[in-house]
Design an enzyme around this catalytic site. Sequence first.
Site, PDB file in Angstrom:
ATOM      1  N   ARG A 175       1.301  -0.828  -0.565  1.00  0.00           N
ATOM      2  CA  ARG A 175      -0.347   0.368  -0.137  1.00  0.00           C
ATOM      3  C   ARG A 175       0.903   1.155  -0.134  1.00  0.00           C
ATOM      4  NH1 ARG A 175      -1.627  -3.660   3.704  1.00  0.00           N
ATOM      5  NH2 ARG A 175      -4.112  -4.214   2.960  1.00  0.00           N
TER       6      ARG A 175
ATOM      7  N   ARG B 236      -0.426  -1.833  -5.939  1.00  0.00           N
ATOM      8  CA  ARG B 236      -0.960  -3.572  -5.432  1.00  0.00           C
ATOM      9  C   ARG B 236      -1.712  -4.357  -6.269  1.00  0.00           C
ATOM     10  NH1 ARG B 236      -0.847  -5.142  -0.130  1.00  0.00           N
ATOM     11  NH2 ARG B 236      -3.129  -5.198   0.504  1.00  0.00           N
TER      12      ARG B 236
ATOM     13  N   HIS C   9      -4.145 -10.284   3.251  1.00  0.00           N
ATOM     14  CA  HIS C   9      -5.399  -9.961   3.971  1.00  0.00           C
ATOM     15  C   HIS C   9      -6.051 -11.482   4.462  1.00  0.00           C
ATOM     16  CE1 HIS C   9      -6.292  -8.223  -0.819  1.00  0.00           C
ATOM     17  NE2 HIS C   9      -6.396  -7.754   0.091  1.00  0.00           N
TER      18      HIS C   9
END
Length: 219
Positions: A33, A167, A190
């Site tokens: 990120r 990303r 995630h």
Amino acid sequence: PVVLTQDEVVNVFASMSGVTELVVKLIYGSGLRVMEAVRLRIQDIDFGYRQVTVRSGKGDKDRVTPFPVALEALLKNHIEKVEVTHKQDLKQGYGDVYLPNRLSQKYKNASKESGWQYVFPARNLSVDPRSKVKRRHHIDPSVVNKAIKVAIRRANIDKKVSAHTFRHCFATHLLQRGTDIRTIQTLLGHNDVATTMIYTHVLNQGGYGVKSPLDDLLS
């Protein structure tokens, strides 16, 4: 998510330069990120093991992701310049960097060590509004996104692109290369694999993987 082809990514990189180019290449090459990229400390990059450690990512979790070997020479050269600037700051009575989670209390001198300095520091010193200490912060994410917008125009790409797009490209291009979804989930940080599954739509090129009947007539 908006995803660029590999050729489009190459064209965007060709339209960038300087520190922002290096940041975007690292975002794409390591699946970061934008805030994770600008917050990287020098010690978070392990050239020997070719990995990047992301500290306190989304959900306040740490994770490890691959370091692109193609950036090694460029990034080492960049870090050398950062360390020169840091030494100059120290000579002028500055050189202190923000440390998270009370680390500054636990390690009294760590804030002035080169390993804790940001990989992508700001051009100028500024006063930290919390501590009132004048120090060098990291580069602002808006600077990265502005550079991307300029590069997208130069590359004549008609897509809405931001730093986060790279990303998405990291994940999608890994999938296209055959990397399994669980590995990509781990690299992206995630919690749920369902979040990572959004990238599988690109593998079914054409709506739902269906070939247009017009292509049958004209092929």
